[in-house]
Every structure is written in structure tokens, then in C-alpha cells.
Motif scaffolding. Structure first.
Motif, PDB file in Angstrom:
ATOM      1  N   SER A 175       0.944  -1.152  -0.091  1.00  0.00           N
ATOM      2  CA  SER A 175      -0.180   0.136   0.255  1.00  0.00           C
ATOM      3  C   SER A 175       0.754   1.070  -0.139  1.00  0.00           C
ATOM      4  CB  SER A 175      -0.854  -0.203   1.321  1.00  0.00           C
ATOM      5  OG  SER A 175      -0.436   0.212   2.133  1.00  0.00           O
ATOM      6  N   GLY A 176       0.536   1.825  -0.801  1.00  0.00           N
ATOM      7  CA  GLY A 176       1.543   3.563  -1.058  1.00  0.00           C
ATOM      8  C   GLY A 176       0.663   4.094  -2.326  1.00  0.00           C
ATOM      9  N   ARG A 177       1.497   5.450  -2.373  1.00  0.00           N
ATOM     10  CA  ARG A 177       2.111   5.745  -3.458  1.00  0.00           C
ATOM     11  C   ARG A 177       2.873   5.653  -4.746  1.00  0.00           C
ATOM     12  NH1 ARG A 177      -2.329   9.840  -4.241  1.00  0.00           N
ATOM     13  NH2 ARG A 177      -0.636  10.568  -6.365  1.00  0.00           N
ATOM     14  N   ILE A 178       2.168   5.300  -5.463  1.00  0.00           N
ATOM     15  CA  ILE A 178       3.828   5.833  -6.481  1.00  0.00           C
ATOM     16  C   ILE A 178       4.289   6.942  -6.829  1.00  0.00           C
ATOM     17  CG2 ILE A 178       4.361   4.545  -8.497  1.00  0.00           C
ATOM     18  CD1 ILE A 178       4.169   2.183  -6.179  1.00  0.00           C
ATOM     19  N   ASP A 179       4.858   7.486  -7.836  1.00  0.00           N
ATOM     20  CA  ASP A 179       5.148   8.311  -7.976  1.00  0.00           C
ATOM     21  C   ASP A 179       6.279   8.131  -9.272  1.00  0.00           C
ATOM     22  OD1 ASP A 179       4.528  11.074  -8.945  1.00  0.00           O
ATOM     23  OD2 ASP A 179       5.425  12.144  -6.969  1.00  0.00           O
ATOM     24  N   ASN A 230      -5.707  13.345  -2.360  1.00  0.00           N
ATOM     25  CA  ASN A 230      -4.571  12.588  -2.044  1.00  0.00           C
ATOM     26  C   ASN A 230      -4.551  11.473  -2.461  1.00  0.00           C
ATOM     27  OD1 ASN A 230      -2.126  12.281  -0.527  1.00  0.00           O
ATOM     28  ND2 ASN A 230      -2.991  12.970   1.841  1.00  0.00           N
TER      29      ASN A 230
END
Lengths: 136, 183, 104
Positions: free
Chosen positions: A111-115, A136
Motif C-alpha cells: 500500500s502506498g503512493r507511486i509517483d 491525496n
């Protein structure tokens, strides 16, 4: 809090790099140049100019993680930014925000944001909202 | 009788929603939501500008929208996605590009029979064309929505048309009320 | 095989444009614009204006049909709307309500 230890990982000789053994626990910042292999646990920041490998028994928890490449078969939890090409293997548990590319094996927990930095095809750009998403 | 699949060829451009109880292969362009209970494949060169929901999603093209897979999602080499990615199992190949939140929901496949009657009661009567499908989807989606980690996040996609419908209905009522006042 | 197929379980609410031939077995509400042949199979429900090349209808169409070629309404077809084409055939068993404009 706990005493801060410093580990320098230097990748010079044949095998190169540093290894945190399965019984070892580190609290604090780990930095250096060379590969770092983690079988034990690190709580804190990791910054290495080299490849970070977190094996099945290994765990890295804490703040920012920065490495040329990061391969995780164990646990990685970072509140700060993870920078580097991240590879998440099956069976691992990873929670972090990633700046850069990611390869995720099906079956890994993530889980988390990929940028990642890239442009969508022009047909999908513009219009109602911009490529970067507001929420967000 | 028929193939339970829709194939949208390379030059095909859909402006609108694609829904149903079948699988979809997209090699062209869809400017609108894709919400099916079957699998969705977006081929290299395929473009979708809105949310994509299905059972197993395989993405080789470009998407600007959230991806929801009730079973799995695979972003393959060449995929470009700006949006959130959610499924019990997610695979991202080296060479797939992504900006968005990724959430694998382990255990999401286990207690799927627990659709609450309360939530189903809140849902407006499903459209005549896809009654079974809508209800079934809701059940599949339920465990994910119930997970506390998602609380703050957007509700599962099937709720969106429900909201729209409600809003439209409210507006209509308002308009009628306004008219009667004038008279 | 057609390169665009709207399968039996699928509903499209909106507009479809394509250069390819199209087979419709599902539901379309909106508009269908094709450059090549369009086949609306038995069981298909099209609540849309249909524009295409050679057109075959065995399903239900509510809307106007415009073809740059011919239109065949087959047995079982149900069409409510106007048909504009160079040639039109209406088979025994086809239902049709609307005007025909044979654009010669």
C-alpha cells in the motif's frame, strides 16, 4: 530514546557491501556507498549508494529510504519517501510512498503512493483535470 | 448465441459508459467509465479516460482514472496509469508507469458473502437492464469498503451512479416544485 | 471476425465512432457511427441512431438508420425509425415502422 548507531556500508571488495544479519537490530541511520543486505531489522533512515536488499527475514521500518535499487522480500515500512527503483517480491509486505519506478509481484502486499515521472498520451492529457490528481 | 465479450477495435471511440456482465477488450479509446463484472483488457494503444472496474484487469495501454479489480490487476510493460489501483492481487511489471495510490487488499477475496441488507436497502432499484449484475457487484465490493483503511477514501464505484441518480431526481423534484409555485 | 464487437452482456451508454466493422449483440444507447459494415444481431438492442456502410439488422433498433450502402432487415428484426440507404431489403418476419429514403 534508544542509542543511535551508525553503520557505514562500503562496497569495495569482491563480496562488497554490508549485511545486517538476521539477529541484528539497528536503530538509527544507515548510510554509505555499496550494497546493503538486510536479514535483520533496521528502524530508522536508510541511505545507500548501491542496492538495498531486504530478505524474507529482514525488515526496514522508519523514515526515508534512498538507494539505487531496493528489492524487498521481507518487510518495508517507511513514513517518508522511498527513492530508487523498487522491486517488491511475492510474500513481502510493503507500505511506503515511492518516488520512481516500481515492479510489484502479484501476491505481494503493498500500500502506498507511486509517483513515476511520465506523460500520458496527449488524448488523455488536459481536459477536465490535469494529469496530477488533486486528491491525496 | 453470442460472445460474452465486447471488443473495441483500434479505431473505435466510445464516448460514454461501458457496462455489463461480460468482458471487454479495449484497443481503441473510451471516454467514459468502464464497469463490468467480467475481465477488462486494455491493449497497448488503448486509451481510457475514466475509472475502470472489473474482475481481472490487464492494462497495457493508458488510463486516466482509478482501477478496481475484484480479483486482480496487472499493469504490464508499457502501461501508463494516472489513478489509484486497488485489487486483492496486483502485479506491476517493470516498465509499467504509474502515478497514484496502490492498495492490495489481502483477504479481500475471503468474506465476500457478507453484503449487508442495510447497504442494499439504501441503493435505488437497479435498472431494468442490469439488475442481477449490479447487486452481485455490490456484494463483491463490500468487504473492501468495510475495511477501515479505506474509510477515508472514495466509496466503491457502484455508489457513484446511485449518487448521480439521486441528485438528478432531487433536481427534478425541485424543478417541479418551482413550477407549481409559479402557478 | 469483426474488429469491434459489442457482446451480449455489454451496454454502452454513449456514442461510438469507428472506422472498423462492428458487430452488436448487446445494448447501445446513444449513437453508433461506423465507416464499414454494421451487423446488429438477434437479441441486440440499439436505442440509437446508426450510421454505417452495409448494415444488417436482426435485432431491435429504435432510431434512424443511415447507410452509405445497403440495409438488410432480416427476419426477427424490429426497427422503429427512418432508414436511409441506397438499397433496402425487408425480409419476411421483419417489423419496420418508419420511412424509407432510397438515396439513388
Amino acid at each position: 530514546m534508544a542509542s543511535h548507531s551508525r553503520t557505514s556500508a562500503r562496497g569495495n571488495s569482491g563480496g562488497g557491501g554490508a549485511r545486517i544479519g538476521s539477529g541484528a537490530k539497528i536503530r538509527g541511520r544507515v548510510s554509505g556507498s555499496g550494497d546493503l543486505t538486510v536479514d535483520g531489522s533496521i528502524e530508522g533512515e536508510v541511505s545507500v549508494r548501491g542496492n538495498l536488499v531486504v530478505n524474507e527475514s529482514g525488515s526496514v521500518k522508519g523514515d526515508a529510504v534512498d538507494a539505487d535499487s531496493i528489492t524487498v522480500a521481507g518487510t518495508l515500512e517507511a513514513d517518508g519517501q522511498v527513492t530508487g527503483q523498487l522491486r517488491v517480491l511475492v510474500g513481502s509486505r510493503v507500505r511506503c510512498n515511492v518516488k520512481g519506478g516500481i515492479a510489484l509481484d502479484e501476491g505481494a502486499e503493498f500500500s502506498g503512493r507511486i509517483d513515476a515521472d511520465f506523460d500520458l498520451p496527449p488524448e488523455l492529457e488536459g481536459g477536465g483535470h490535469s494529469g496530477r490528481r488533486g486528491r491525496n | 448465441m453470442a460472445n460474452d465479450v465486447a471488443i473495441l477495435g483500434r479505431s473505435t471511440h466510445v464516448r460514454g459508459r461501458v457496462t455489463g456482465a461480460a468482458s471487454v477488450e479495449i484497443a481503441g479509446r473510451v471516454d467514459g467509465e468502464v464497469d463490468v463484472s467480467g475481465d477488462v483488457t486494455v491493449e497497448a494503444g488503448g486509451l481510457v479516460s475514466a475509472n475502470v472496474t472489473g474482475r481481472r484487469l490487464v492494462i497495457r495501454g493508458a488510463i486516466k482514472g482509478d482501477l478496481n479489480g475484484s480479483e486482480s490487476i496487472a499493469l504490464e510493460d508499457g502501461a501508463k496509469v494516472v489513478g489509484d489501483v486497488r485489487a486483492p492481487r496486483i502485479a506491476i511489471a517493470q516498465g509499467a508507469l504509474l502515478r497514484g495510490y496502490v492498495q492490495t487488499a489481502n483477504g479481500g477475496s475471503a468474506p465476500r458473502a457478507k453484503a449487508t441488507t442495510a447497504s442494499r436497502g439504501a441503493v435505488p432499484p437497479p435498472r431494468a437492464s442490469t439488475p442481477k449484475h449490479v447487486e452481485h457487484k455490490r456484494e463483491v465490493e463490500k468487504p473492501k469498503a468495510a475495511a477501515p483503511a479505506h474509510k477515508a477514501k472514495a466509496p466503491p464505484p457502484p455508489v457513484v451512479p446511485a449518487l448521480k441518480k439521486g441528485a438528478k431526481g432531487a433536481r427534478r423534484v425541485g424543478a417541479i416544485a418551482g413550477m407549481s409555485k409559479k402557478r | 471476425m469483426a474488429s469491434t464487437v459489442i457482446g451480449a452482456g455489454i451496454t454502452i451508454d454513449g456514442e461510438i465512432t469507428t472506422d472498423e466493422d462492428v458487430v452488436v449483440e448487446g445494448t447501445i444507447r446513444g449513437k453508433l457511427t461506423a465507416k464499414d459494415s454494421v451487423s446488429i444481431e438477434a437479441g441486440a438492442v440499439v436505442e440509437a441512431d446508426v450510421i454505417g456502410g452495409p448494415l444488417t439488422v436482426a435485432g431491435t433498433v429504435t432510431g434512424n438508420i443511415t447507410s452509405s450502402d445497403r440495409v438488410d432487415l432480416q427476419g426477427g428484426a424490429k426497427v422503429i425509425g427512418n432508414v436511409k440507404a441506397t438499397r433496402i431489403t425487408i425480409a419476411d418476419g421483419a417489423q419496420f415502422k418508419g420511412n424509407v429514403d432510397m438515396d439513388v
